[in-house]
Design an enzyme around this catalytic site. Structure first.
Site, PDB file in Angstrom:
ATOM      1  N   SER A  83      27.546  12.020  19.170  1.00  0.00           N
ATOM      2  CA  SER A  83      27.227  11.563  18.057  1.00  0.00           C
ATOM      3  C   SER A  83      28.415  10.391  17.588  1.00  0.00           C
ATOM      4  CB  SER A  83      27.218  12.714  17.003  1.00  0.00           C
ATOM      5  OG  SER A  83      26.599  12.452  15.599  1.00  0.00           O
ATOM      6  N   SER A  84      29.019  10.819  16.430  1.00  0.00           N
ATOM      7  CA  SER A  84      30.076   9.845  15.931  1.00  0.00           C
ATOM      8  C   SER A  84      31.126   9.509  16.694  1.00  0.00           C
ATOM      9  CB  SER A  84      30.248  10.107  14.484  1.00  0.00           C
ATOM     10  OG  SER A  84      30.948  11.364  14.396  1.00  0.00           O
ATOM     11  N   ALA A  87      25.698  10.889   9.773  1.00  0.00           N
ATOM     12  CA  ALA A  87      25.270  11.155  11.362  1.00  0.00           C
ATOM     13  C   ALA A  87      26.114  10.518  12.447  1.00  0.00           C
ATOM     14  CB  ALA A  87      23.763  10.990  11.476  1.00  0.00           C
ATOM     15  N   CYS A  88      25.432   9.825  13.225  1.00  0.00           N
ATOM     16  CA  CYS A  88      26.130   9.263  14.433  1.00  0.00           C
ATOM     17  C   CYS A  88      26.844   7.970  13.993  1.00  0.00           C
ATOM     18  CB  CYS A  88      25.180   8.862  15.571  1.00  0.00           C
ATOM     19  SG  CYS A  88      24.292  10.186  16.445  1.00  0.00           S
ATOM     20  N   SER A  89      26.732   7.433  12.824  1.00  0.00           N
ATOM     21  CA  SER A  89      27.647   6.331  12.319  1.00  0.00           C
ATOM     22  C   SER A  89      28.789   6.930  11.588  1.00  0.00           C
ATOM     23  CB  SER A  89      26.964   5.431  11.347  1.00  0.00           C
ATOM     24  OG  SER A  89      25.952   4.685  12.313  1.00  0.00           O
TER      25      SER A  89
END
Length: 373
Positions: free
Chosen positions: A333-334, A155-157
């Protein structure tokens, strides 16, 4: 231990942008039509009316003022409210690979590298356009790189997790130069008809060139001093879309097949976790908080970033200490922390230290401590 540097960054920005006012106009037109269509049920009390949004609400809730998207017309069409992105034939370059390649070429040029120098590609982002073949392998072919390539999703990481994988690959000797690419077409998984989240996301692609310090030929690279990753399961941010959906027809097209979150819960739980991650990581590396020149944080929400920066730095700070790009780009996001790094790193002097940090669904947190060479 093999020294590793980030020697180049690249950014693809779509040509179309949607302001808060434009987004709100479309959303409110949808709400008015919905309430009119369901007027009888609303009057009877069996259905709740939808509430309109406003630019003031969006700015106060998030700090976002606009967002770039791959397609604007579909998003701001009140009868549609999601982008028009036509499918491409199997022998055509996919749209996600296309924007990845654009950002990668900029990063390679900045790093003084050619595709022949690259022996690994990691495409790390929140949503892949297909299960297989890997988008990363398609990018590898389009660029003309050798070695290996794979996709990953945290996900966002995703970008910081991908960055640790790149660093580990170089230190282990399995690669010498790695591209970490985050092509985020987040508008495709956003419910633009939901007042609580319709304003959150934007589309971009970013690339990092990660290589052994001894092969770096450009000035101003950033040495990776350390990476740290952590995950802790939570349902507070979730998207249930996947290949199993067709196995239960009752759930096809349901609200849970797009992005959803419990925003207040996320804010309350994630902010202290992120601050503690950065502080503990810096301390483990023997770096004092006073030595942290910059925080390139995940660009999800302005209030989150301000609270995290305040907890980490323990002092008054300004935008130079923790740059903000979400006002223009929204949550990408990422890619968010990488955009901040891409745009706000060149003024650091040799020896100055900063932290690239992302956080999101999972929960997942990745921190990367870097020093200007």
């Amino acid at each position: 231990m093999q020294r590793v540097v980030i020697s180049g960054t690249g950014l693809f920005t779509p040509s179309e942008s949607i302001s808060n006012d434009e987004l709100v106009a479309a959303f409110n037109a949808y709400v008015q039509q919905y309430n009119l269509t369901h007027a009888q049920a609303i009057a009877e009390g069996s259905l709740k009316p939808l509430a309109e949004s406003s630019s003031e609400f969006i700015n106060k809730a998030s700090g976002i003022k606009s967002r770039y998207v791959m397609n604007k017309s579909g998003v701001i069409d009140p009868s549609r409210m999601f982008p028009h992105i036509p499918e491409r034939a199997d022998d055509e370059l996919g749209i996600q690979a296309e924007i990845a390649v654009i950002s990668a070429r900029e990063a390679l040029a900045q790093a003084g590298k050619t595709p022949a120098d690259v022996d690994a590609i990691i495409v790390a982002c929140s949503n892949m356009q297909r299960a297989y073949p890997a988008v990363a392998i398609e990018v590898q072919q389009a660029l003309g790189c050798g070695g290996f390539a794979y996709d990953m999703n945290v996900a966002c990481s995703s970008a910081t997790f991908g960055l640790q994988n790149a660093v580990d690959a170089i230190r282990s000797g399995s690669a010498r130069c790695v591209l970490v690419i985050s092509p985020e077409i987040t508008s495709a998984h956003l419910e633009f008809r939901d007042r609580d989240c319709h304003f959150i996301f934007g589309d971009v692609a970013t690339t990092l060139v990660v290589e052994a310090a001894e092969t770096c030929t450009v000035d101003g690279a950033f040495e990776v001093l350390g990476t740290r990753l952590v995950t802790q399961f939570s349902n507070a941010i979730r998207n249930n879309f996947g290949f199993l959906n067709r196995c239960d027809e009752s759930g096809v097209g349901a609200r849970d097949k797009l992005f959803r979150q419990e925003g207040r819960k996320v804010f309350k739980e994630v902010c202290p976790m992120v601050a503690e991650q950065i502080l503990a990581h810096s301390a483990a590396l023997g770096i004092a908080v006073s030595d942290l020149k910059r925080l390139w944080l995940h660009q999800a929400n302005l209030s989150m970033n301000e609270l995290i920066a305040k907890r980490v730095l323990g002092r008054e700070f300004d935008r130079d200490d923790a740059p903000v790009i979400l006002d223009e780009y929204a949550n990408t996001s990422s890619a968010g922390s990488i955009i901040a790094f891409h745009k706000h790193r060149r003024d650091l002097a040799a020896g100055e230290i900063g932290v690239i940090c992302s956080f999101g669904a999972g929960y997942s947190i990745g921190s990367v401590v870097v020093r200007r060479c």
